[in-house]
Every structure is written in C-alpha cells, then in structure tokens.
Design an enzyme around this catalytic site. Structure first.
Site, PDB file in Angstrom:
ATOM      1  N   GLU A 164       0.822  -1.211   0.000  1.00  0.00           N
ATOM      2  CA  GLU A 164       0.000   0.000   0.000  1.00  0.00           C
ATOM      3  C   GLU A 164       0.857   1.263   0.000  1.00  0.00           C
ATOM      4  O   GLU A 164       2.046   1.220   0.276  1.00  0.00           O
ATOM      5  CB  GLU A 164      -0.923   0.017   1.214  1.00  0.00           C
ATOM      6  N   GLY A 306       6.618   0.283   3.874  1.00  0.00           N
ATOM      7  CA  GLY A 306       5.383  -0.004   3.142  1.00  0.00           C
ATOM      8  C   GLY A 306       5.700  -0.182   1.675  1.00  0.00           C
ATOM      9  O   GLY A 306       6.766  -0.680   1.304  1.00  0.00           O
ATOM     10  N   GLU A 307       4.745   0.201   0.822  1.00  0.00           N
ATOM     11  CA  GLU A 307       4.925   0.128  -0.639  1.00  0.00           C
ATOM     12  C   GLU A 307       5.117  -1.294  -1.142  1.00  0.00           C
ATOM     13  O   GLU A 307       5.566  -1.505  -2.273  1.00  0.00           O
ATOM     14  CB  GLU A 307       6.111   0.989  -1.099  1.00  0.00           C
ATOM     15  N   GLY A 308       4.834  -2.297  -0.322  1.00  0.00           N
ATOM     16  CA  GLY A 308       5.021  -3.678  -0.741  1.00  0.00           C
ATOM     17  C   GLY A 308       6.452  -4.157  -0.671  1.00  0.00           C
ATOM     18  O   GLY A 308       6.752  -5.273  -1.128  1.00  0.00           O
ATOM     19  N   THR A 309       7.351  -3.357  -0.087  1.00  0.00           N
ATOM     20  CA  THR A 309       8.777  -3.697  -0.138  1.00  0.00           C
ATOM     21  C   THR A 309       9.112  -4.980   0.622  1.00  0.00           C
ATOM     22  O   THR A 309       9.850  -5.832   0.118  1.00  0.00           O
ATOM     23  CB  THR A 309       9.624  -2.531   0.405  1.00  0.00           C
TER      24      THR A 309
END
Length: 341
Positions: A164, A306-309
């Site tokens: 996200e 975050g950011e799917g990392t």
C-alpha cells in the site's frame, strides 16, 4: 415475503462461504518429491514448508512462481488534516509519479528479483472522510473498492504480493486493530513515517476519537472497514479474496496491509490461510498482530517503508524455494547414496 433489505456487504459474506480449501493431494506430492531430493530431510527448513504452502493453494503438485506480481494500492485519508503524519498528503501523488518513473525502492526490489509490479491509484486526490468525524466510506463505495481490488488480480499470476501507499494510513490501521482486538489506542499507534512526540499524541487522540465516534458499530468487521479503513485497505481485502478464488497464494506486506487480512480473519479465520506474512514491520504492534493471526513472518529487517517492499523481498524467497524444489536433483538422478535406514 422477505422484508429485510439486503446490504452491499451481503455479497462479500456470501463470497467468503465459497472460497476453496487447500489441495492436500498436491501437498503430499511435494512432500514425496522432497524426500527424494539430494539433501537431508528438513535441512532447508521453512523453504520446504513454503513449497507445501504453494502447492496447497495453487492446487499444483509441482508449484511454480513463474509470474509473481506485486500490487500496490494507493489511497488518501481525511484524518491527515489532524497532523498525524510527518509528511503532507501531497506526497501521495508525488510518490505515485516516482513509482511510474521507476525511482522508488519497490521498483528496484522488483527489478532485481524478477517480479512484476503494478500500482493502483484509488482516487488518491480525493481523500476518504476524516474517521474522527464521519465514516471513512459508505457501504456502496467500500464494496466497490473491494471489487476493484478483486479485478486488479491479473489472470495467470501464480504468486501475489500486496502492499500500500497512503499518508496517514498507519493511523487508519491502528484504529482497525484497536476495534478488532481491543486495548488502548496507544498500544496500536506507532510513529509511522516518523512523527515526533507531539505527532504521536495527535495520532493516539485521532484513534481514540474515531473509536468513540463509531463505538456502536464496530462488532461487524466490514463495518470496521468502511468506518475506520481506507480505500487501499478495502482494495487489498478484495485482492486477497480474489487470489483465494483463483488459487493464488498471497504474501502480505507490513502493518497497514496486514490490517486488511485481519479484517478478513475476523469474518472467518480460514479466509487468510492462503496468506503468509512477508515480514514483521518495525511499526508499533505489528508483531502482536501477526501472533494473533497465527502468522510467522519470513523476514525481520526492521523495515517500515510499506509500498510492498517487505512482501516483495519475501516473494523473492518464495520464488527461490519453488526453483530449488523444481530443479534440485533427486538421489537417483545424481547417483548419490540415500540415508541408511
């Protein structure tokens, strides 16, 4: 004649009753092959379990990770007007542009690990309502956003990692966890993007205010979602459901992404059996959440971006596990003597 009006959420509840279970025959096939591979039994630890998990939810005796995909859902939140983040909401649009230009951390991770990457703009210039003053979404828009998340899952994908983007969404996640699990707001609220002590106090106050505002409507997890959640959380919940229906295993990212899984788990715990925790975030009470969901994270790197990392890095491990299981020689193929019985 039935006089009870149907709710948009009824379709979601019915859908959950139709999701498939694990394929035990595929799991047994993986175990049989694993016993024949040129290594001591159990010596690859959780890599061996990952192949059983892949087989169970792909329904394949020979699991694959040939078309892994990382999906990041981006939303914005009215609660940011209360000073709950160290960054302004304009960062949402700027980071989307950075994703498009290939300049974000997630772009580099996906490129290095051979993972597909998509980002979805969930009306990022139109924040949801401030959860302290109103419900974030109405039922119709919440279900529509879940449906969008379902449609975002690409056909042919054999492993989905979800993440996200959204300034203010650790406040949203903390409110969801407090509603689902109880306890003080302070337990669930962390520093997110790095707020100072005053910012942390504002976050706690916002969560407390939201819980007080909606306290009479928080027994139903879907009501928790629409009142306290955000579009990215709703879309991730939809993506998780779609993946289950399409027999695609899912890797969860961090604190915010796990909130979507926690909501589905609250409806029925087995709904997220096809999900694993990619990592444990440095954010607040993520470890507590994972323990409540029965998820052991693959990685613990102190990440909170975050950011799917974190999910993407874990997907690389899952991909490696599948390759090892597929391509490793058996004792017979390699001419290696098996263990004495």
């Amino acid at each position: 004649m039935n006089d009870v009006a149907s709710s948009p959420f009824d379709d979601i509840r019915r859908l959950i009753t139709t999701i498939p279970g694990p394929d035990e025959a595929a799991v047994e096939a993986v175990r049989l092959r694993d016993r024949q591979l040129t290594k001591p039994a159990g010596s690859l630890g959780r890599l061996e379990w990952l192949n059983e998990w892949l087989a169970a939810w792909q329904g394949k005796p020979k699991p694959t990770v040939d078309r892994p995909l990382v999906c990041v859902f981006a939303g914005s939140h009215g609660v940011t007007s209360r000073g709950v983040s160290a960054f302004p909401s304009e960062v949402n649009r700027q980071m989307l542009e950075n994703f498009s230009a290939g300049g974000a951390a997630i772009n580099q991770i996906c490129a290095s690990l051979g993972l597909g990457f998509k980002v979805f703009d969930l009306a990022i210039d139109m924040p949801t309502n401030d959860i302290v003053a109103d419900a974030a979404m109405d039922e119709k828009s919440c279900v529509a956003t879940m449906a969008f998340g379902m449609e975002a899952v690409a056909g042919g994908t054999d492993l989905l990692a979800v993440g996200e983007l959204g300034i203010g969404n650790t406040t949203i996640a903390a409110a969801i966890y407090a509603a689902l699990f109880g306890g003080s707001a302070a337990h669930w609220v962390g520093r997110g993007t790095g707020v100072d002590d005053e910012g942390l106090k504002r976050k706690i106050a916002a969560v407390e205010g939201a819980l007080d505002r909606h306290r009479d409507h928080l027994k139903d997890p879907l009501e928790v979602l629409r009142r306290l959640g955000g579009r990215e959380v709703a879309a991730i919940a939809g993506a998780i459901l779609a993946a289950r229906l399409q027999r695609i295993p899912v890797v969860l990212d961090g604190y915010v992404t796990t909130a979507a899984a926690a909501l589905l788990h609250a409806i029925h715990p087995s709904t997220i059996d096809h999900c694993i925790a990619g990592h444990v975030s440095a954010e607040g009470a993520h470890q507590d959440v994972l323990e409540r969901l029965g998820k052991i994270p693959l990685l613990a790197l102190g990440m909170r971006l975050g950011e799917g990392t974190g999910a993407a890095l874990a997907a690389g491990i899952v991909k490696t596990a599948a390759t090892v299981h597929r391509d490793m020689a058996t004792f017979g193929q390699a001419g290696v003597a098996e263990r004495l019985s």
